[in-house]
Design a protein around this motif. Structure first.
Motif, PDB file in Angstrom:
ATOM      1  N   UNK A  28       3.144  -1.508  33.198  1.00  7.21           N
ATOM      2  CA  UNK A  28       2.302  -0.506  32.542  1.00  7.21           C
ATOM      3  C   UNK A  28       1.448  -1.085  31.419  1.00  7.21           C
ATOM      4  N   UNK A  29       1.939  -2.125  30.764  1.00  8.10           N
ATOM      5  CA  UNK A  29       1.197  -2.716  29.658  1.00  8.10           C
ATOM      6  C   UNK A  29      -0.151  -3.277  30.064  1.00  8.10           C
ATOM      7  N   UNK A  30      -0.290  -3.667  31.325  1.00  8.67           N
ATOM      8  CA  UNK A  30      -1.558  -4.235  31.792  1.00  8.67           C
ATOM      9  C   UNK A  30      -2.684  -3.201  31.789  1.00  8.67           C
ATOM     10  N   UNK A  31      -2.336  -1.928  31.870  1.00  6.86           N
ATOM     11  CA  UNK A  31      -3.363  -0.893  31.993  1.00  6.86           C
ATOM     12  C   UNK A  31      -3.786  -0.298  30.656  1.00  6.86           C
ATOM     13  N   UNK A  32      -3.136  -0.686  29.591  1.00  7.45           N
ATOM     14  CA  UNK A  32      -3.492  -0.147  28.276  1.00  7.45           C
ATOM     15  C   UNK A  32      -4.881  -0.639  27.868  1.00  7.45           C
ATOM     16  N   UNK A  33      -5.788   0.299  27.665  1.00 12.06           N
ATOM     17  CA  UNK A  33      -7.145  -0.042  27.256  1.00 12.06           C
ATOM     18  C   UNK A  33      -7.997  -0.644  28.354  1.00 12.06           C
ATOM     19  N   UNK A  34      -7.518  -0.628  29.589  1.00 13.52           N
ATOM     20  CA  UNK A  34      -8.280  -1.220  30.690  1.00 13.52           C
ATOM     21  C   UNK A  34      -9.466  -0.335  31.061  1.00 13.52           C
ATOM     22  N   UNK A  35     -10.637  -0.948  31.227  1.00 14.49           N
ATOM     23  CA  UNK A  35     -11.852  -0.159  31.436  1.00 14.49           C
ATOM     24  C   UNK A  35     -11.918   0.477  32.824  1.00 14.49           C
ATOM     25  N   UNK A  36     -11.129  -0.017  33.758  1.00 19.99           N
ATOM     26  CA  UNK A  36     -11.136   0.561  35.103  1.00 19.99           C
ATOM     27  C   UNK A  36     -10.110   1.681  35.253  1.00 19.99           C
ATOM     28  N   UNK A  46     -10.615  -4.415  45.329  1.00 18.96           N
ATOM     29  CA  UNK A  46      -9.314  -4.149  45.933  1.00 18.96           C
ATOM     30  C   UNK A  46      -9.183  -4.880  47.266  1.00 18.96           C
ATOM     31  N   UNK A  47     -10.301  -5.089  47.942  1.00 20.29           N
ATOM     32  CA  UNK A  47     -10.271  -5.812  49.206  1.00 20.29           C
ATOM     33  C   UNK A  47      -9.800  -7.247  48.990  1.00 20.29           C
ATOM     34  N   UNK A  48     -10.210  -7.845  47.877  1.00 15.38           N
ATOM     35  CA  UNK A  48      -9.751  -9.191  47.541  1.00 15.38           C
ATOM     36  C   UNK A  48      -8.288  -9.162  47.095  1.00 15.38           C
ATOM     37  N   UNK A  49      -7.965  -8.146  46.294  1.00 16.33           N
ATOM     38  CA  UNK A  49      -6.600  -8.044  45.767  1.00 16.33           C
ATOM     39  C   UNK A  49      -5.572  -7.914  46.885  1.00 16.33           C
ATOM     40  N   UNK A  50      -5.929  -7.208  47.942  1.00 12.68           N
ATOM     41  CA  UNK A  50      -4.996  -7.012  49.051  1.00 12.68           C
ATOM     42  C   UNK A  50      -4.681  -8.322  49.767  1.00 12.68           C
ATOM     43  N   UNK A  51      -5.552  -9.311  49.590  1.00 16.86           N
ATOM     44  CA  UNK A  51      -5.316 -10.631  50.187  1.00 16.86           C
ATOM     45  C   UNK A  51      -4.787 -11.628  49.155  1.00 16.86           C
ATOM     46  N   UNK A  52      -4.324 -11.126  48.010  1.00 14.56           N
ATOM     47  CA  UNK A  52      -3.681 -11.988  47.025  1.00 14.56           C
ATOM     48  C   UNK A  52      -4.604 -12.732  46.090  1.00 14.56           C
ATOM     49  N   UNK A  53      -5.891 -12.341  46.048  1.00 15.37           N
ATOM     50  CA  UNK A  53      -6.851 -13.032  45.187  1.00 15.37           C
ATOM     51  C   UNK A  53      -6.437 -12.910  43.722  1.00 15.37           C
ATOM     52  N   UNK A  54      -6.443 -14.034  43.016  1.00 16.92           N
ATOM     53  CA  UNK A  54      -6.082 -14.049  41.595  1.00 16.92           C
ATOM     54  C   UNK A  54      -7.354 -13.974  40.755  1.00 16.92           C
ATOM     55  N   UNK A  55      -7.574 -12.829  40.140  1.00 15.98           N
ATOM     56  CA  UNK A  55      -8.815 -12.585  39.414  1.00 15.98           C
ATOM     57  C   UNK A  55      -8.855 -13.333  38.088  1.00 15.98           C
ATOM     58  N   UNK A  56     -10.020 -13.897  37.796  1.00  9.40           N
ATOM     59  CA  UNK A  56     -10.224 -14.543  36.509  1.00  9.40           C
ATOM     60  C   UNK A  56     -10.752 -13.551  35.470  1.00  9.40           C
ATOM     61  N   UNK A  57     -11.429 -12.529  35.942  1.00  8.75           N
ATOM     62  CA  UNK A  57     -11.913 -11.506  35.019  1.00  8.75           C
ATOM     63  C   UNK A  57     -10.714 -10.754  34.437  1.00  8.75           C
ATOM     64  N   UNK A  58     -10.647 -10.697  33.114  1.00  5.86           N
ATOM     65  CA  UNK A  58      -9.480 -10.120  32.442  1.00  5.86           C
ATOM     66  C   UNK A  58      -9.238  -8.667  32.835  1.00  5.86           C
ATOM     67  N   UNK A  59     -10.310  -7.851  32.863  1.00  2.00           N
ATOM     68  CA  UNK A  59     -10.141  -6.429  33.165  1.00  2.00           C
ATOM     69  C   UNK A  59      -9.697  -6.215  34.612  1.00  2.00           C
ATOM     70  N   UNK A  60     -10.297  -6.953  35.537  1.00  4.09           N
ATOM     71  CA  UNK A  60      -9.893  -6.815  36.934  1.00  4.09           C
ATOM     72  C   UNK A  60      -8.455  -7.287  37.128  1.00  4.09           C
ATOM     73  N   UNK A  61      -8.129  -8.406  36.510  1.00  6.36           N
ATOM     74  CA  UNK A  61      -6.769  -8.931  36.635  1.00  6.36           C
ATOM     75  C   UNK A  61      -5.742  -7.920  36.121  1.00  6.36           C
ATOM     76  N   UNK A  62      -5.994  -7.379  34.935  1.00  5.57           N
ATOM     77  CA  UNK A  62      -5.040  -6.433  34.355  1.00  5.57           C
ATOM     78  C   UNK A  62      -4.981  -5.132  35.151  1.00  5.57           C
ATOM     79  N   UNK A  63      -6.135  -4.688  35.650  1.00  3.44           N
ATOM     80  CA  UNK A  63      -6.115  -3.454  36.442  1.00  3.44           C
ATOM     81  C   UNK A  63      -5.215  -3.620  37.665  1.00  3.44           C
ATOM     82  N   UNK A  64      -5.404  -4.702  38.395  1.00  3.53           N
ATOM     83  CA  UNK A  64      -4.616  -4.877  39.619  1.00  3.53           C
ATOM     84  C   UNK A  64      -3.164  -5.248  39.321  1.00  3.53           C
ATOM     85  N   UNK A  65      -2.916  -5.917  38.206  1.00  4.14           N
ATOM     86  CA  UNK A  65      -1.521  -6.162  37.834  1.00  4.14           C
ATOM     87  C   UNK A  65      -0.803  -4.852  37.546  1.00  4.14           C
TER      88      UNK A  65
END
Length: 244
Positions: free
Chosen positions: A131-139, A189-208
């Motif tokens: 849950x901590x990953x979504x705090x303040x996340x723009x998505x 999300x299409x990338x995330x479903x294949x295990x893509x590790x995002x470098x963008x902080x907001x995308x990474x935290x959203x999917x985490x």
């Protein structure tokens, strides 16, 4: 005491006897020494190869391990999730060709397949842990509102894909009125479903924050050949309407 001494002397005599036996054997069989050396060499080489193989595999495993440090700063790079161009496999295809396809944007009937068998307690524990990953996340704000508009609340929001892009072909009209952040999240999300590790902080935290997400592939190792034909069509269409 004398009995103990006798046993020690017997043991010493036995060792010397074996030594002289080995010496006589090597004298009578000149090739035996070469055989022994070759055998020992093979064992040593085998051990070295095993150690080298283990280190290589362990290095690859560590390479795929993703921590918060891997997603420290948003990075714009060619071929990353932020600036993906339409795939060449769809060149010349007009997204409006799919305008007659009537499909719901979200099908929340099932959880993501990799967590479909989890118990409520396991899901609750995973949601709490991430849950901590979504705090303040723009998505997360726009996505959460989107889920509410679809009647999806509670832990289901962390267990369900935003869109079934792996199995259904969507059209631009399916996303009319949807917030830009949600469209961008659906595309990535299409990338995330294949295990893509995002470098963008907001995308990474959203999917985490989505408990089905398992980052296993670094950007440098990801290939768009991973996508199916259906996914390529959806990715091309989403690239054409993604405002972010």
């Amino acid at each position: 005491m004398e009995e103990f001494r006798d046993r020690v002397l017997d043991a010493v005599d036995w060792v010397f006897d074996r030594f002289y036996d080995a010496k006589d054997f090597l004298t009578q069989h000149p090739n035996a020494k070469r055989w022994i050396i070759e055998g020992v060499s093979c064992v040593v080489v085998g051990i070295l190869v095993g150690v080298l193989t283990f280190n290589i595999l362990n290095h690859e495993k560590k390479k795929l391990a993703v921590t918060d440090e891997n997603a420290a700063t948003p990075v714009q790079e060619q071929g990353s999730e932020e600036n993906i161009e339409a795939g060449s496999s769809m060149d010349g295809v007009n997204p409006d060709d799919f305008a007659d396809v009537v499909i719901e944007v979200v099908d929340p009937g099932e959880y993501a397949s990799n967590i479909a068998g989890w118990s409520d307690a396991e899901i609750e524990a995973a949601v709490t842990e991430r849950s901590g990953h979504l705090e303040g996340n723009k998505y997360w704000g726009p996505v959460s509102q989107y889920w509410e508009s679809k009647g999806i609340t509670g832990n289901a929001r962390y267990c369900t894909y935003l869109a079934d892009t792996a199995n259904k072909v969507y059209s631009p009209s399916d996303f009319d009125g949807i917030a830009p952040e949600v469209i961008h999240a659906i595309k990535n999300e299409m990338y995330a479903r294949h295990g893509y590790s995002f470098r963008d902080q907001d995308l990474y935290n959203y999917f985490m924050g989505q408990i089905w997400y398992e980052p296993t592939v670094l950007p440098a190792d990801f290939s768009e050949k991973t996508f199916t034909e259906t996914e390529v069509k959806n990715l091309d269409m989403l690239n054409s309407i993604d405002p972010l």
